[in-house]
Design a protein around this motif. Structure first.
Motif, PDB file in Angstrom:
ATOM      1  N   ILE A  13      33.117  64.223  56.037  1.00  0.00           N
ATOM      2  CA  ILE A  13      32.512  63.166  55.714  1.00  0.00           C
ATOM      3  C   ILE A  13      33.089  62.496  54.187  1.00  0.00           C
ATOM      4  O   ILE A  13      33.514  61.342  54.250  1.00  0.00           O
ATOM      5  N   SER A  14      32.909  63.211  53.374  1.00  0.00           N
ATOM      6  CA  SER A  14      33.561  63.163  52.134  1.00  0.00           C
ATOM      7  C   SER A  14      34.894  62.624  52.338  1.00  0.00           C
ATOM      8  O   SER A  14      35.256  61.603  51.565  1.00  0.00           O
ATOM      9  N   LEU A  15      35.628  63.476  52.714  1.00  0.00           N
ATOM     10  CA  LEU A  15      37.138  62.980  52.892  1.00  0.00           C
ATOM     11  C   LEU A  15      37.579  61.979  53.439  1.00  0.00           C
ATOM     12  O   LEU A  15      38.318  60.977  53.079  1.00  0.00           O
ATOM     13  N   ALA A  16      36.829  61.561  54.719  1.00  0.00           N
ATOM     14  CA  ALA A  16      37.214  60.383  55.434  1.00  0.00           C
ATOM     15  C   ALA A  16      36.601  59.109  54.508  1.00  0.00           C
ATOM     16  O   ALA A  16      37.138  58.212  54.538  1.00  0.00           O
ATOM     17  N   CYS A  17      35.454  59.046  54.097  1.00  0.00           N
ATOM     18  CA  CYS A  17      34.921  58.073  53.201  1.00  0.00           C
ATOM     19  C   CYS A  17      35.927  57.838  51.866  1.00  0.00           C
ATOM     20  O   CYS A  17      36.462  56.682  51.703  1.00  0.00           O
ATOM     21  N   THR A  18      36.495  58.933  51.397  1.00  0.00           N
ATOM     22  CA  THR A  18      37.574  58.791  50.146  1.00  0.00           C
ATOM     23  C   THR A  18      38.604  58.171  50.790  1.00  0.00           C
ATOM     24  O   THR A  18      39.081  57.242  50.238  1.00  0.00           O
ATOM     25  N   PHE A  19      39.026  58.604  51.968  1.00  0.00           N
ATOM     26  CA  PHE A  19      40.490  58.089  52.636  1.00  0.00           C
ATOM     27  C   PHE A  19      40.237  56.624  52.683  1.00  0.00           C
ATOM     28  O   PHE A  19      40.996  56.015  52.439  1.00  0.00           O
ATOM     29  N   LEU A  20      39.250  56.138  53.380  1.00  0.00           N
ATOM     30  CA  LEU A  20      38.964  54.825  53.643  1.00  0.00           C
ATOM     31  C   LEU A  20      38.839  54.027  52.312  1.00  0.00           C
ATOM     32  O   LEU A  20      39.364  52.841  52.336  1.00  0.00           O
ATOM     33  N   LEU A  21      38.284  54.354  51.486  1.00  0.00           N
ATOM     34  CA  LEU A  21      38.056  53.658  50.085  1.00  0.00           C
ATOM     35  C   LEU A  21      39.546  53.484  49.374  1.00  0.00           C
ATOM     36  O   LEU A  21      39.525  52.550  48.845  1.00  0.00           O
ATOM     37  N   ILE A  22      40.068  54.711  49.485  1.00  0.00           N
ATOM     38  CA  ILE A  22      41.481  54.416  48.684  1.00  0.00           C
ATOM     39  C   ILE A  22      42.391  53.620  49.507  1.00  0.00           C
ATOM     40  O   ILE A  22      43.137  52.766  49.149  1.00  0.00           O
ATOM     41  N   LEU A  23      42.202  53.662  50.798  1.00  0.00           N
ATOM     42  CA  LEU A  23      43.117  52.730  51.685  1.00  0.00           C
ATOM     43  C   LEU A  23      42.693  51.450  51.222  1.00  0.00           C
ATOM     44  O   LEU A  23      43.584  50.438  51.388  1.00  0.00           O
ATOM     45  N   SER A  24      41.517  50.987  51.384  1.00  0.00           N
ATOM     46  CA  SER A  24      40.950  49.653  50.942  1.00  0.00           C
ATOM     47  C   SER A  24      41.493  49.368  49.399  1.00  0.00           C
ATOM     48  O   SER A  24      41.683  48.202  49.339  1.00  0.00           O
ATOM     49  N   MET A  25      41.148  50.078  48.570  1.00  0.00           N
ATOM     50  CA  MET A  25      41.694  49.867  47.219  1.00  0.00           C
ATOM     51  C   MET A  25      43.120  49.506  47.411  1.00  0.00           C
ATOM     52  O   MET A  25      43.534  48.554  46.655  1.00  0.00           O
ATOM     53  N   GLY A  26      43.990  50.317  48.332  1.00  0.00           N
ATOM     54  CA  GLY A  26      45.410  49.976  48.123  1.00  0.00           C
ATOM     55  C   GLY A  26      45.682  48.937  49.003  1.00  0.00           C
ATOM     56  O   GLY A  26      46.611  47.929  48.291  1.00  0.00           O
ATOM     57  N   ALA A  27      44.912  48.206  49.785  1.00  0.00           N
ATOM     58  CA  ALA A  27      45.262  47.061  50.473  1.00  0.00           C
ATOM     59  C   ALA A  27      44.915  45.854  49.403  1.00  0.00           C
ATOM     60  O   ALA A  27      45.536  44.863  49.617  1.00  0.00           O
ATOM     61  N   THR A  28      43.678  46.171  48.787  1.00  0.00           N
ATOM     62  CA  THR A  28      43.281  45.157  47.612  1.00  0.00           C
ATOM     63  C   THR A  28      44.520  44.899  46.820  1.00  0.00           C
ATOM     64  O   THR A  28      44.738  43.867  46.280  1.00  0.00           O
ATOM     65  N   LEU A  29      45.070  45.900  46.271  1.00  0.00           N
ATOM     66  CA  LEU A  29      46.315  45.955  45.233  1.00  0.00           C
ATOM     67  C   LEU A  29      47.674  45.224  45.808  1.00  0.00           C
ATOM     68  O   LEU A  29      47.950  44.375  45.400  1.00  0.00           O
ATOM     69  N   GLY A  30      47.709  45.805  47.161  1.00  0.00           N
ATOM     70  CA  GLY A  30      48.967  45.097  47.898  1.00  0.00           C
ATOM     71  C   GLY A  30      48.820  43.819  48.133  1.00  0.00           C
ATOM     72  O   GLY A  30      49.725  42.795  48.021  1.00  0.00           O
TER      73      GLY A  30
END
Lengths: 200, 94
Positions: free
Chosen positions: B29-46
């Motif tokens: 769960i920690s890993l999946a949440c971290t993945f989604l949050l980083i993906l979301s951060m990348g999308a915001t930056l992109g």
């Protein structure tokens, strides 16, 4: 492996953002990332709560068990302070970035929420570099410094990702201290980030 | 502050409610949440038009923010443990 997965997530996100594509499930996650962050923090809390042996070891070492996490935190914050002076950045931002203590995912996402995407990105990349550097420097520190110092570069990651390499190059006693340091640092990361952002 | 309150509830749950056999699921769960949050951060930056042009300066800043805090942590922990914790080992040997 985990580091690679996280880098992949960042690259995928960047491509998605730059492409201008609109995928409703992904947009829903982006819009509700606060909820995802709460789930992550609850899960991190469970991990800390599960470390039952920690509480009996604290009694054995008494207050000296806090020396390593205190050193890690002071060194990191002092470093963040110096960086903010060099880069002419607000001191609150600089110290908040360094307060990630190697926990790149949490520092990155929290600071992109509480500060700006750029600050979040610096926090992510600098703390990611810290974790990757730890894998390379720990064997050197074990030989030329002392076993305790191997925990310092790992910071908050000393209870999970960098723990196997600490175990390989030090001993069981250092591993217990490493887990304790990781728990304390992990607990302190959100507190320190919130504190330094709020003193802005 | 909300983040800390949620984490404290998690600690209580980990201490008293969640069985040890659920450790792997919790890590996932920690890993999946971290993945989604980083993906979301990348999308915001992109989506940020200025991000790519700022990347070189962010890279140098990141290098500095990695190097100085890490080196200072190493030096301070070394000095403190040399002074206080190695003495503990010596006194135990005596």
């Amino acid at each position: 492996m985990i580091v690679l997965v996280m880098i992949l997530a960042l690259i995928l996100g960047l491509f998605y953002g730059m492409s201008g594509a609109e995928l409703p499930p992904l947009n829903a996650i982006i819009e509700n990332k606060d909820i995802v962050l709460y789930v992550l923090m609850f899960s991190v809390g469970i991990s800390i709560g599960m470390q039952k042996g920690i509480f009996s070891k604290i009694k054995e070492y008494h207050v000296k068990i806090f020396i390593i996490p205190i050193g890690v935190i002071i060194g990191s914050i002092l470093g963040g302070f110096i960086c903010s002076l060099i880069l002419k950045m607000p001191i609150g931002y600089g110290t908040a970035i360094a307060s990630g203590l190697g926990w790149y995912s949490l520092a990155g996402v929290t600071l992109s929420e509480l500060a700006t995407a750029e600050i979040g990105s610096i926090a992510f990349m600098s703390n990611l570099m810290r974790e990757m550097f730890s894998f390379m420097i720990i064997p050197f520190l074990a030989i030329h410094f002392n076993h305790y110092t191997c925990i310092a570069p790992a910071g908050a990651t000393s209870e999970d990702t960098t723990l196997p390499i600490i175990l390989k190059y030090t001993n069981e006693e250092t591993v217990v201290l490493s887990v304790f340091n990781g728990v304390i640092c992990s607990f302190m990361v959100p507190i320190l980030i919130s504190f330094f952002i709020n003193i802005m | 502050m909300d983040v800390l309150i949620v984490m404290c509830f998690g600690i209580l749950a980990g201490r008293f409610l969640v069985p040890n056999r659920a450790k792997k699921e919790n890590e996932f769960i920690s890993l999946a949440c971290t993945f989604l949050l980083i993906l979301s951060m990348g999308a915001t930056l992109g989506k940020d038009q200025n991000f790519m042009s700022n990347l070189s300066s962010l890279g140098l800043s990141s290098l500095l923010f990695f190097f100085i805090p890490t080196v200072l942590s190493i030096l301070i922990v070394y000095v403190l443990t040399k002074k206080f914790m190695e003495k503990r080992d010596n006194s135990q040997e005596k």
